[in-house]
Design an enzyme around this catalytic site. Structure first.
Site, PDB file in Angstrom:
ATOM      1  N   GLU A   1       0.989  -1.327  -0.011  1.00  0.00           N
ATOM      2  CA  GLU A   1       0.039   0.131  -0.027  1.00  0.00           C
ATOM      3  C   GLU A   1       0.827   1.428  -0.119  1.00  0.00           C
ATOM      4  O   GLU A   1       1.201   1.696   1.165  1.00  0.00           O
ATOM      5  CB  GLU A   1      -0.948   0.136   1.104  1.00  0.00           C
ATOM      6  CG  GLU A   1      -2.007   1.235   1.208  1.00  0.00           C
ATOM      7  CD  GLU A   1      -2.707   1.417   2.452  1.00  0.00           C
ATOM      8  OE1 GLU A   1      -2.737   0.374   3.149  1.00  0.00           O
ATOM      9  OE2 GLU A   1      -3.666   2.327   2.497  1.00  0.00           O
TER      10      GLU A   1
ATOM     11  N   LYS B   1      -2.315  -1.990  -3.132  1.00  0.00           N
ATOM     12  CA  LYS B   1      -3.731  -1.116  -2.643  1.00  0.00           C
ATOM     13  C   LYS B   1      -3.090   0.380  -2.737  1.00  0.00           C
ATOM     14  O   LYS B   1      -2.493   0.994  -1.957  1.00  0.00           O
ATOM     15  CB  LYS B   1      -3.700  -1.291  -0.957  1.00  0.00           C
ATOM     16  CG  LYS B   1      -4.784  -0.537  -0.477  1.00  0.00           C
ATOM     17  CD  LYS B   1      -5.170  -1.066   0.875  1.00  0.00           C
ATOM     18  CE  LYS B   1      -5.977  -0.222   1.588  1.00  0.00           C
ATOM     19  NZ  LYS B   1      -6.549  -0.809   2.570  1.00  0.00           N
TER      20      LYS B   1
ATOM     21  N   SER C   1      -9.781   4.252   0.317  1.00  0.00           N
ATOM     22  CA  SER C   1     -10.727   5.330   0.089  1.00  0.00           C
ATOM     23  C   SER C   1     -10.140   6.606   0.466  1.00  0.00           C
ATOM     24  O   SER C   1     -10.556   7.813  -0.304  1.00  0.00           O
ATOM     25  CB  SER C   1     -11.990   4.956   0.782  1.00  0.00           C
ATOM     26  OG  SER C   1     -12.002   4.945   2.091  1.00  0.00           O
ATOM     27  N   GLY C   2      -9.111   6.642   1.436  1.00  0.00           N
ATOM     28  CA  GLY C   2      -8.340   8.033   1.733  1.00  0.00           C
ATOM     29  C   GLY C   2      -9.027   9.318   1.880  1.00  0.00           C
ATOM     30  O   GLY C   2      -8.406  10.155   1.705  1.00  0.00           O
ATOM     31  N   GLY C   3     -10.389   9.246   2.306  1.00  0.00           N
ATOM     32  CA  GLY C   3     -10.948  10.476   2.511  1.00  0.00           C
ATOM     33  C   GLY C   3     -12.108  10.802   1.628  1.00  0.00           C
ATOM     34  O   GLY C   3     -12.635  11.913   1.698  1.00  0.00           O
TER      35      GLY C   3
ATOM     36  N   ARG D   1     -12.712   3.773   5.695  1.00  0.00           N
ATOM     37  CA  ARG D   1     -13.741   5.057   6.111  1.00  0.00           C
ATOM     38  C   ARG D   1     -14.931   4.782   5.239  1.00  0.00           C
ATOM     39  O   ARG D   1     -16.036   4.842   5.583  1.00  0.00           O
ATOM     40  CB  ARG D   1     -13.155   6.294   5.902  1.00  0.00           C
ATOM     41  CG  ARG D   1     -12.360   6.729   7.014  1.00  0.00           C
ATOM     42  CD  ARG D   1     -11.287   7.770   6.910  1.00  0.00           C
ATOM     43  NE  ARG D   1     -10.460   7.509   5.911  1.00  0.00           N
ATOM     44  CZ  ARG D   1      -9.350   8.302   5.512  1.00  0.00           C
ATOM     45  NH1 ARG D   1      -9.367   9.652   6.112  1.00  0.00           N
ATOM     46  NH2 ARG D   1      -8.432   7.875   4.948  1.00  0.00           N
TER      47      ARG D   1
HETATM   48  P1  13P Z   1      -9.405   4.229   4.169  1.00  0.00           P
HETATM   49  O1  13P Z   1     -10.186   3.613   3.062  1.00  0.00           O
HETATM   50  O2  13P Z   1     -10.050   4.945   5.163  1.00  0.00           O
HETATM   51  O3  13P Z   1      -8.299   5.332   3.312  1.00  0.00           O
HETATM   52  O4  13P Z   1      -8.543   3.100   4.748  1.00  0.00           O
HETATM   53  C1  13P Z   1      -7.929   2.178   3.844  1.00  0.00           C
HETATM   54  C2  13P Z   1      -6.520   1.770   4.635  1.00  0.00           C
HETATM   55  O5  13P Z   1      -6.614   0.744   5.291  1.00  0.00           O
HETATM   56  C3  13P Z   1      -5.716   2.875   5.001  1.00  0.00           C
HETATM   57  O6  13P Z   1      -4.340   1.975   5.090  1.00  0.00           O
END
Ligand code: 13P
Length: 340
Positions: free
Chosen positions: A178, A220, A262-264, A293
């Site tokens: 990721e 990811k 999803s990152g916000g 999130r």
């Molecule tokens: P979000 O989808 O909230 O960005 O989280 C995914 C995640 O695993 C971040 O490391």
């Protein structure tokens, strides 16, 4: 390492119509989520909340191919004494574990970070495998600003991701790789596209140097989007096209699956973008979600820490899981949101 087994695990995680539930918030991060809904951050509340998710049978069985857990959760038992890992396995989903220890300041790169956690990681993988984990997650974090990201940060995080991925595979665990380019800032989509391509190129170069077998990983990444404060926000179609363009340039077809963070993004944006990408079609990899999130904000709000709201929380989780499942097949429409 048995590459066929790793590949089979990866394919199960991103099977058609399925994606990943990122429920690996550290105790500090879940505090921020619980603060929003007025829930005290106790071990029991964290357990109750995650049990609610893992007992949402329909969603877990049909739409969730894997669940990323935090160290505390992989050791926790449900109220009736069943290990939470067993709830996940019973639903036919794969338990996974976040193994990085978070981002710390990177020497020589002011205001940038390197993700820690490599020391002792081989031994931790052995233990996590015994506890039931069959995949893992490590997140490198990058930001766009003047002079950022630096070559130092891009290179150091790619190197750490590759060392982690090689250790995971050595221990029979599929690494989720990721690299997250944050959405913070006012940069436009062109800048995000350029930097995402740079980061991914560097990551795959380091994976190659570390002899990581691409058939046994899941990528990811972030989507290619403008900064949250950018005055020009691009259309869903533009985001989908740009993201696919960069992924095709950087990610070999040997990789079985790409599962976005999803990152916000808003719940609906995250779903709409994923669906638009899959609607383009002809992709060499499964393209799905690994949302934290965007899968959990709704159930957290509906639950709000109250026993009598468990069913409402499960309903909200099942809904987002279904919408994202449809998106992973390129079949989501806005009308489905209200129809369901
Ligand atoms: P979000 O989808 O909230 O960005 O989280 C995914 C995640 O695993 C971040 O490391």
């Amino acid at each position: 390492m048995n590459l066929d087994e790793l590949n089979a695990i990866a394919c199960k995680m991103v099977a058609p119509g399925k994606g990943i539930l990122a429920a690996d918030e550290s105790t500090g991060t879940i505090q921020k989520r619980f603060d929003k809904i007025g829930v005290e951050n106790t071990e029991d509340n964290r357990r109750d909340y995650r049990e609610l998710l893992f007992r949402t049978d329909n969603a877990m069985k049909n739409h969730i191919g894997g669940v990323i857990l935090f160290d505390e959760t992989i050791r926790q038992k449900a109220k009736d004494g069943t290990p939470l890992v067993q709830l996940i396995e019973a639903a036919g989903s794969v338990p996974g574990i976040k193994v990085d220890k978070g981002a710390v300041p990177l020497a020589g790169a002011p205001n940038e970070t390197i993700t820690e956690g490599l020391d002792g990681l081989r031994g931790r993988f052995v233990e996590y495998h015994k506890l039931g984990a069959r995949f893992a997650k490590w997140r490198g974090v990058y930001e766009i600003a003047d002079g950022k990201p630096s070559h130092n940060a891009v290179h150091a995080n790619a190197h750490a991701l590759a060392r982690y991925a090689a250790l995971a595979q050595e221990n029979g665990i599929v690494p989720i790789v990721e690299p997250e380019l944050l959405m913070d800032g006012d940069h436009d989509i062109d800048r995000c596209e350029m930097v995402t391509e740079w980061i991914l190129k560097e990551v795959f170069q380091e994976l190659y140097f570390a002899d990581v077998k691409l058939e046994g990983i899941i990528l990811k990444p972030n989507m290619v989007v403008p900064g949250m404060k950018c005055p020009r926000q691009n259309s869903v179609e533009e985001v989908a096209e740009r993201t696919i363009k960069v992924l095709k340039r950087c990610v070999p077809g040997a990789v079985p699956g790409i599962a976005f963070l999803s990152g916000g993004q808003s719940d609906e944006d995250a779903t709409a973008h994923l669906s638009a990408m899959n609607a383009i079609g002809g992709l060499p990899w499964a393209l799905t979600f690994s949302y934290g999130r965007a899968l959990q904000a709704a159930p957290q709000k509906a639950w709000s820490g109250k026993g009598e709201n468990v069913a409402a929380g499960q309903k909200a989780f099942a809904h987002r899981a279904l919408m994202n499942s449809q998106a992973s097949l390129g079949k989501w429409t806005k009308a489905n949101e209200s129809a369901a």
